[in-house]
Motif scaffolding. Sequence first.
Motif, PDB file in Angstrom:
ATOM      1  N   TYR B  95     -48.338  16.229  23.873  1.00 40.06           N
ATOM      2  CA  TYR B  95     -48.000  15.540  25.064  1.00 40.06           C
ATOM      3  C   TYR B  95     -46.861  16.481  25.920  1.00 40.06           C
ATOM      4  N   PHE B 103     -36.409  12.254  26.973  1.00 44.50           N
ATOM      5  CA  PHE B 103     -37.851  12.598  27.611  1.00 44.50           C
ATOM      6  C   PHE B 103     -38.294  11.262  28.326  1.00 44.50           C
ATOM      7  N   ASP B 104     -37.953  11.209  29.550  1.00 47.74           N
ATOM      8  CA  ASP B 104     -37.947  10.126  30.382  1.00 47.74           C
ATOM      9  C   ASP B 104     -39.474   9.750  30.945  1.00 47.74           C
ATOM     10  N   TRP B 106     -43.665  10.902  30.357  1.00 50.26           N
ATOM     11  CA  TRP B 106     -44.720  11.414  29.450  1.00 50.26           C
ATOM     12  C   TRP B 106     -46.118  11.532  29.892  1.00 50.26           C
ATOM     13  N   GLY B 107     -46.775  12.362  29.814  1.00 54.81           N
ATOM     14  CA  GLY B 107     -48.028  12.751  30.052  1.00 54.81           C
ATOM     15  C   GLY B 107     -48.972  11.956  29.298  1.00 54.81           C
ATOM     16  N   GLN B 108     -50.219  11.871  29.351  1.00 55.04           N
ATOM     17  CA  GLN B 108     -51.223  10.837  28.575  1.00 55.04           C
ATOM     18  C   GLN B 108     -51.579  11.483  27.397  1.00 55.04           C
TER      19      GLN B 108
END
Lengths: 112, 116
Positions: B95, B103-104, B106-108
């Motif tokens: 990720y 970490f506000d 996130w990628g998938q």
Amino acid sequence: QSVLTQPPSVSGAPGQRVTISCTGSSSNIGAGNDVHWYQQLPGTAPKLLIYGNSNRPSGVPDRFSGSKSGTSASLAITGLQAEDEADYYCQSYDSSLSGSRVFGTGTKVTVL
Amino acid sequence: QVQLVQSGAEVKKPGASVKVSCKASGYTFTSYGISWVRQAPGQGLEWMGWISPYNGNTNYAQKLQGRVTMTTDTSTSTAYMELRSLRSDDTAVYYCARTQAAFDSWGQGTLVTVSS
């Protein structure tokens, strides 16, 4: 291996209150570093739940609350709902590991 | 809205390298760091490192030093994570996450499978 320790699992009936502990040391939580919490629903990316020990991002229900004391932090979920069934991780910064961010071991919350 | 879109799944042989991309949109790319976090099957989250798109500064997890390189392309608002000398225990979902303190976003996630 994680330097922040969480219970592997907690459970509760709908409507109950559950808490998740996150135990660190003097090089991370005890050094005054902030603790953040993430929720990971099955098969999805983690989502920020609590930042800066006790702050909720926009859109996070006020059923979720965080606190910190000494070398530990806690996440509380009040009025437990079925959709809260997920994995929860604490995260902080560890000054003994060259400025590394560190995660907790993770806790599975089960709604009975 | 903030979005991080990662590249697709990869299958690699032991000893090979993999490069995962993370395209950001909805915010000023150079104003936030990008961290990379991985999760092995059935396991917890592991922080891999961080890069500042503003000046290229990096900070890598000690256990990955020498095998990982993080870069950014500010012209396309894309971050990259390259992992070399892949082993079977590098099999994981990788990720990217926008980083300030927490970490506000996130990628998938990108599944990287290392198998002979």
